[in-house]
Design an enzyme around this catalytic site. Sequence first.
Site, PDB file in Angstrom:
ATOM      1  N   TYR A  32       0.887  -1.227  -0.113  1.00  0.00           N
ATOM      2  CA  TYR A  32       0.081   0.093   0.185  1.00  0.00           C
ATOM      3  C   TYR A  32       0.875   1.260  -0.086  1.00  0.00           C
ATOM      4  CZ  TYR A  32       1.023   0.981   5.033  1.00  0.00           C
ATOM      5  OH  TYR A  32       1.478   1.333   6.086  1.00  0.00           O
ATOM      6  N   ARG A  51       7.998   3.808  -4.738  1.00  0.00           N
ATOM      7  CA  ARG A  51       8.007   2.809  -3.726  1.00  0.00           C
ATOM      8  C   ARG A  51       6.960   1.744  -3.762  1.00  0.00           C
ATOM      9  NH1 ARG A  51       7.733   5.492   2.010  1.00  0.00           N
ATOM     10  NH2 ARG A  51       5.492   5.822   1.689  1.00  0.00           N
ATOM     11  N   ARG A  99      -9.247 -19.270  -0.525  1.00  0.00           N
ATOM     12  CA  ARG A  99      -8.320 -19.238   0.310  1.00  0.00           C
ATOM     13  C   ARG A  99      -7.490 -20.403   0.420  1.00  0.00           C
ATOM     14  NH1 ARG A  99      -6.266 -20.152   5.245  1.00  0.00           N
ATOM     15  NH2 ARG A  99      -5.154 -18.662   6.348  1.00  0.00           N
ATOM     16  N   HIS A 101      -2.673 -20.748   0.748  1.00  0.00           N
ATOM     17  CA  HIS A 101      -1.618 -20.073   0.882  1.00  0.00           C
ATOM     18  C   HIS A 101      -0.828 -19.785  -0.381  1.00  0.00           C
ATOM     19  CE1 HIS A 101      -2.326 -20.624   4.995  1.00  0.00           C
ATOM     20  NE2 HIS A 101      -1.292 -20.070   5.357  1.00  0.00           N
ATOM     21  N   LEU A 201      11.397   1.373   6.360  1.00  0.00           N
ATOM     22  CA  LEU A 201      10.716   1.988   5.324  1.00  0.00           C
ATOM     23  C   LEU A 201      11.524   3.326   5.040  1.00  0.00           C
ATOM     24  CD1 LEU A 201       8.286   1.424   3.837  1.00  0.00           C
ATOM     25  CD2 LEU A 201       7.343   3.374   4.771  1.00  0.00           C
TER      26      LEU A 201
HETATM   27  N1  PMP Z   1       8.107   4.028   8.508  1.00  0.00           N
HETATM   28  C1  PMP Z   1       6.980   3.248   8.708  1.00  0.00           C
HETATM   29  C2  PMP Z   1       6.902   1.940   9.205  1.00  0.00           C
HETATM   30  C3  PMP Z   1       5.474   3.884   8.217  1.00  0.00           C
HETATM   31  O1  PMP Z   1       4.324   3.039   8.258  1.00  0.00           O
HETATM   32  C4  PMP Z   1       5.631   5.125   7.456  1.00  0.00           C
HETATM   33  C5  PMP Z   1       4.358   5.810   7.034  1.00  0.00           C
HETATM   34  N2  PMP Z   1       4.333   5.190   5.800  1.00  0.00           N
HETATM   35  C6  PMP Z   1       6.683   5.866   7.520  1.00  0.00           C
HETATM   36  C7  PMP Z   1       8.061   5.095   7.942  1.00  0.00           C
HETATM   37  C8  PMP Z   1       7.027   7.057   7.071  1.00  0.00           C
HETATM   38  O2  PMP Z   1       6.830   7.254   5.386  1.00  0.00           O
HETATM   39  P1  PMP Z   1       6.051   8.365   4.588  1.00  0.00           P
HETATM   40  O3  PMP Z   1       6.847   9.624   5.147  1.00  0.00           O
HETATM   41  O4  PMP Z   1       6.508   7.837   3.325  1.00  0.00           O
HETATM   42  O5  PMP Z   1       4.756   8.550   5.028  1.00  0.00           O
END
Ligand code: PMP
Length: 283
Positions: A32, A51, A99, A101, A201
């Site tokens: 997402y 991303r 469903r 896996h 992330l």
């Molecule tokens: N880390 C995590 C685990 C997140 O869920 C988010 C929010 N999406 C972020 C960092 C910050 O990412 P962004 O600045 O792209 O929203």
Amino acid sequence: MSVAYFNGKFVGSNDPVVPIDERGHQFGDGVYEVIRIYNNKPFMLEEHLDRLYMSAEAIALAFDQSRESFKEIIFQLIERSGLDNLDVYLQITRGLAPRNHLFPDAPVSISMTAKPFRSIPAEFRERGAKAILHPDERWMNCYIKSLNLLPNLLAKQEAHKAGCLEAILHRDGKLTEGTSSNVFVIKDSRIRTTPLSRHILAGITRMAVQRIAQAAAIPFEERHVAIEELYEADEVFITSTTSEVMPIVQVGEKLIGDGQPGQLTRLLQRHFQALTTAVTADA
Ligand code: PMP
């Protein structure tokens, strides 16, 4: 008005459109994005889409829709919402199939929602928010923006129970990130944040802050931050699409600095606001 999209149809945001046998619903088998739209224009849309496509590829999701046609749906959704300032949520899953896996031979499902800005109380932005420290109990591929968020939810709920906005996660004595944000500490006017790796992330707001710091010649270091450094920081802030640049003034029982948002954090907040205004201004 809040509006939504599911597999080719624009629908109401509360319409029951997703069948029971849907892999996002049953397994969290998808990825997402959350994108913010300021003044009717998406902020850092290309970076968010990069991303999203990267996350899809990382979980072997056959999302082969062209970027242009995908963007067209996003723009239509924004228009249908009639809103100027909104959050768009995009979700791609491995589709509809009984469903099992194993990966199905089914087209991916695409869903989107467009909703008014999720407002974080202005007092947090102005006076700063509190956080707790929490062990990072997530898997090893946190660079993927996966729908599987259970450890994040559990830690965020702990933060909420403690009267805090966010849980700052740590692994091996070092900070990783927040449950839904990236984390930064400032010491002696230098910004430090966890380097990109599979454990965090790559936040789009993090990227914006890095660009701002570089343009303003503020030292920005990507290096591991030990828990002690968090407590001893002059300033701490978190970033995310929906919370933007958010000062953290207390972690657990410990005040950060003098317990007020620091000067550099304030400066970054102003620069970030100027950036979102400038890049989404009417032509
Ligand atoms: N880390 C995590 C685990 C997140 O869920 C988010 C929010 N999406 C972020 C960092 C910050 O990412 P962004 O600045 O792209 O929203």
